[in-house]
Enzyme design. Structure first.
Site, PDB file in Angstrom:
ATOM      1  N   HIS A 243      42.442  38.334  11.851  1.00  0.00           N
ATOM      2  CA  HIS A 243      42.300  39.755  11.551  1.00  0.00           C
ATOM      3  C   HIS A 243      43.599  40.572  11.621  1.00  0.00           C
ATOM      4  CE1 HIS A 243      37.936  39.188  11.910  1.00  0.00           C
ATOM      5  NE2 HIS A 243      38.144  38.585  13.058  1.00  0.00           N
TER       6      HIS A 243
HETATM    7  C1  BDR Z   1      39.026  42.739  15.838  1.00  0.00           C
HETATM    8  O1  BDR Z   1      38.346  42.655  17.081  1.00  0.00           O
HETATM    9  C2  BDR Z   1      39.119  41.951  18.012  1.00  0.00           C
HETATM   10  O2  BDR Z   1      38.317  41.036  18.706  1.00  0.00           O
HETATM   11  C3  BDR Z   1      40.253  41.318  17.243  1.00  0.00           C
HETATM   12  O3  BDR Z   1      41.417  41.256  18.041  1.00  0.00           O
HETATM   13  C4  BDR Z   1      40.429  42.220  16.056  1.00  0.00           C
HETATM   14  O4  BDR Z   1      41.282  43.297  16.366  1.00  0.00           O
HETATM   15  C5  BDR Z   1      38.232  41.981  14.795  1.00  0.00           C
HETATM   16  O5  BDR Z   1      36.965  42.524  14.644  1.00  0.00           O
END
Ligand code: BDR
Ligand code: CA
Length: 313
Positions: A243
């Site tokens: 992500h």
């Molecule tokens: C986001 O949520 C977190 O767990 C990850 O680091 C990312 O920023 C993804 O949904």
């Protein structure tokens, strides 16, 4: 490309870690003024320590790290140890930090840094719940003209949510902060699940990290191998989504992404759909566009960029 001044606001988190390393590996394009941590994936003490350890790993201990807010504006903190492990960075043995957190609160440092900058000059990169950024805007609205743009990982529309059926984690944890930020009037670029669910880590890429034969490569391989197990089981796909590094990749190579300039609003009233990003993709309302909402990525180019840059550390 001239160097862009950036602040990273983050809750590391293995995918945050790759985003931070990608920025630290790109000093020609990115002038990283500092890293501000927030409670999110794990509590603030851990996200702060994790940020320091990542700077140590990258051999950039001089990078300034500030601790920000320890909980969301209104709602109780929700964390994600089920994804990231107990420390937030399970999967690698990272070096103990040789430096400490800066004394100033992260929100105050963000305000001070923006106020002393030229108009339109600083990009805020958000990898986490938007608590710190919203707090800064509430405390000192005069920072707004200084912000060049906010590039954030968060939200999801076509893909739905990953922490509830309708909400993505970063928005869900602090929907009130997200609502404040999305209404701030400055340019906003979103990297939602609609992008990151198309950025799936493949085994060959993971092995490429390991084959870098460096401390950074080994740590990235370890962290990513741990981190993707959750998504592999959840989605049954060929690789877990990566992500947060999409934010930095967008600054380095915007041509890897495609999207539309649309209106996005945050649900803050209904418990059922709390934190949903309501995207007017088809322009069916008269609400003003406020976000460049990406939904496409050149995944091969993205993963190659990360490998190329991490090989420099
Ligand atoms: C986001 O949520 C977190 O767990 C990850 O680091 C990312 O920023 C993804 O949904
Ligand atoms: Ca994150």
């Amino acid at each position: 490309m001239s160097s862009q001044k950036i602040i990273i606001d983050t809750d590391p988190g293995q995918d945050d870690a790759i985003g931070i390393l990608l920025a630290l590996a790109s000093p020609e394009e990115l002038d990283l003024l500092g890293i501000v941590t927030v409670a999110g994936n794990v509590p603030l003490e851990l996200t702060s320590r994790n940020a320091l350890m990542l700077c140590e790993l990258a051999k950039k201990p001089e990078t300034k790290v500030f601790a920000g807010c320890s909980r969301p504006l209104v709602r109780p903190l929700v964390t994600a140890e089920h994804v990231h492990g107990k420390t937030g960075l399970d999967g690698a043995d990272l070096p103990d930090p040789t430096t400490s957190l800066q004394k100033q609160h992260g929100v105050d440092w963000t305000i001070e840094t923006l106020l002393s900058a030229e108009d339109n000059s600083i990009t805020i990169c958000c990898f986490a719940p938007l608590t710190n950024v919203a707090m800064a805007m509430i405390k000192a609205p005069e920072i707004l003209p200084k912000i060049n743009r906010i590039v954030m990982m968060g939200g999801g529309y076509f893909e739905g949510g990953n922490i509830t059926p309708t909400a993505e984690f970063n928005i869900y944890v602090d929907p009130h902060a997200a609502n404040t930020v999305l209404r701030c009037g400055r340019p906003i670029v979103m990297m939602p699940l609609d992008v990151t669910h198309k950025a799936l880590m493949q085994r060959k890429w993971l092995e490429g990290l390991r084959d870098l034969g460096s401390a950074v490569g080994d740590a990235a391989y370890g962290m990513m191998s741990f981190y993707e197990r959750f998504d592999l089981e959840k989605y049954g796909s060929s690789g877990g989504p990566l992500h947060d590094p999409t934010v930095i990749a967008y600054l380095l190579k915007p041509e890897l992404f495609e999207g539309r300039y649309v209106n996005v609003e945050i649900e803050i009233h209904s418990e059922l759909t709390m934190g949903m990003t309501v995207v007017d993709w088809w322009n069916v309302t008269d609400r003003q566009p406020n976000v460049t909402y990406n939904n496409q990525i050149n995944a091969d180019g993205f993963f190659q960029l990360i490998l190329d840059r991490l090989s420099l550390l």
